[in-house]
Scaffold this active site. Structure first.
Site, mmCIF file in Angstrom:
data_model
loop_
_atom_site.group_PDB
_atom_site.id
_atom_site.type_symbol
_atom_site.label_atom_id
_atom_site.label_comp_id
_atom_site.label_asym_id
_atom_site.label_seq_id
_atom_site.Cartn_x
_atom_site.Cartn_y
_atom_site.Cartn_z
ATOM 1 N N ASP A 187 0.867 -1.175 0.000
ATOM 2 C CA ASP A 187 0.000 0.000 0.000
ATOM 3 C C ASP A 187 0.915 1.239 0.000
ATOM 4 O O ASP A 187 2.111 1.129 0.310
ATOM 5 C CB ASP A 187 -0.873 -0.045 1.258
ATOM 6 C CG ASP A 187 -1.585 1.250 1.508
ATOM 7 O OD1 ASP A 187 -2.293 1.716 0.599
ATOM 8 O OD2 ASP A 187 -1.414 1.815 2.610
ATOM 9 N N ASP A 246 -0.107 5.202 0.942
ATOM 10 C CA ASP A 246 -0.325 6.143 2.054
ATOM 11 C C ASP A 246 -0.469 5.391 3.387
ATOM 12 O O ASP A 246 -1.313 4.514 3.522
ATOM 13 C CB ASP A 246 -1.596 6.960 1.806
ATOM 14 C CG ASP A 246 -1.512 7.801 0.539
ATOM 15 O OD1 ASP A 246 -0.545 8.552 0.389
ATOM 16 O OD2 ASP A 246 -2.430 7.689 -0.297
ATOM 17 N N ASP A 280 -1.567 -0.703 5.931
ATOM 18 C CA ASP A 280 -1.834 -0.125 7.258
ATOM 19 C C ASP A 280 -3.307 -0.077 7.617
ATOM 20 O O ASP A 280 -3.640 0.381 8.712
ATOM 21 C CB ASP A 280 -1.271 1.300 7.328
ATOM 22 C CG ASP A 280 -2.066 2.262 6.464
ATOM 23 O OD1 ASP A 280 -2.216 1.973 5.263
ATOM 24 O OD2 ASP A 280 -2.562 3.269 6.993
HETATM 25 MG MG MG Z 1 -2.819 3.013 3.581
#
Ligand code: MG
Length: 222
Positions: free
Chosen positions: A10, A12, A171
């Site tokens: 991923d 961000d 995240d």
């Molecule tokens: Mg993310």
């Protein structure tokens, strides 16, 4: 012969800490439509979704035409922020670049799957000079929003690596749920925007607290 493995990152909250820029652009977007900006914590919760899904989650009581206007305003504000702040559009988390360099071996292919628009991801890859690491990149312009597994299905098609040899590193619960829907290994990172408990509840196989732990976590793939 050992089959290659694929690691899909991923962006961000995983590779790049970009929360400030995203919150800023979202505030600008709501303000442009004379709407109250959503709380910063609410914006933190939706980073990772594609923009239409993120806007709908933040303004569920508004009609579709208002959501479309917020979406456009957010994209405009994001572009303006990048143009006005070319050096402050987030920073790499500690150990990111070292991990990419360490893992960049013939037996390991790497990719990115992000809810960012293609334009936003290309900017990040250029700013941090990361383009060469990734054999495949998937954005909101290429597949349905996470947690739909479309981005990972496209990565499989582009690299030829099956889900059993793939790990998704992210995240948010959107990353974990996407990985589970694809049938690959789900590695959660604790330094991003969703709580570790939520990542575990969503089905993360393992949580890492530092990029130095990623190599060990990947042993799940054999
Ligand atoms: Mg993310």
């Amino acid at each position: 012969m050992i089959q290659p493995r694929l690691i899909v990152f991923d962006c961000d909250g995983t590779l790049v800490d970009s929360l400030f820029a995203i919150q800023h652009a979202m505030e600008q977007a709501f303000s442009a439509l004379a709407l109250d900006a959503p709380p910063a914590e609410a914006v933190r919760g939706i980073v990772g979704l594609s923009v239409p899904q993120a806007v709908e989650a933040l303004a569920p009581d508004h009609p579709p035409e208002t959501l479309a206007a917020i979406d456009r305003a957010f994209r405009d504000a994001s572009l303006a922020y990048r143009q006005n702040n070319p050096q402050s559009n987030g920073q790499l988390y500690p150990g990111t670049r070292a991990a990419l360099e360490r893992l960049n071996t013939p037996n390991t292919l790497m990719a990115v799957a992000t809810g960012k628009a293609r334009r936003g991801l290309e900017h990040v890859l250029d700013v941090f000079d990361m383009r060469a690491f990734f054999m495949a990149t998937q954005t909101a312009d290429d597949a349905p929003s996470k947690p739909h597994p479309g981005m990972l299905q496209n990565c499989e098609r582009m690299t030829g690596v099956a889900a059993a040899r793939t790990a998704m590193v992210g995240d948010t619960t959107f990353d974990i749920a996407m990985a589970r829907a694809h049938g690959c290994t789900a590695i959660g990172v604790s330094w991003g925007y969703h709580p570790v408990k939520d990542l575990l509840d969503a089905g993360a196989h393992v949580i890492i607290d530092d990029f130095a732990e990623l190599d060990g976590a990947l042993e799940i793939l054999g």
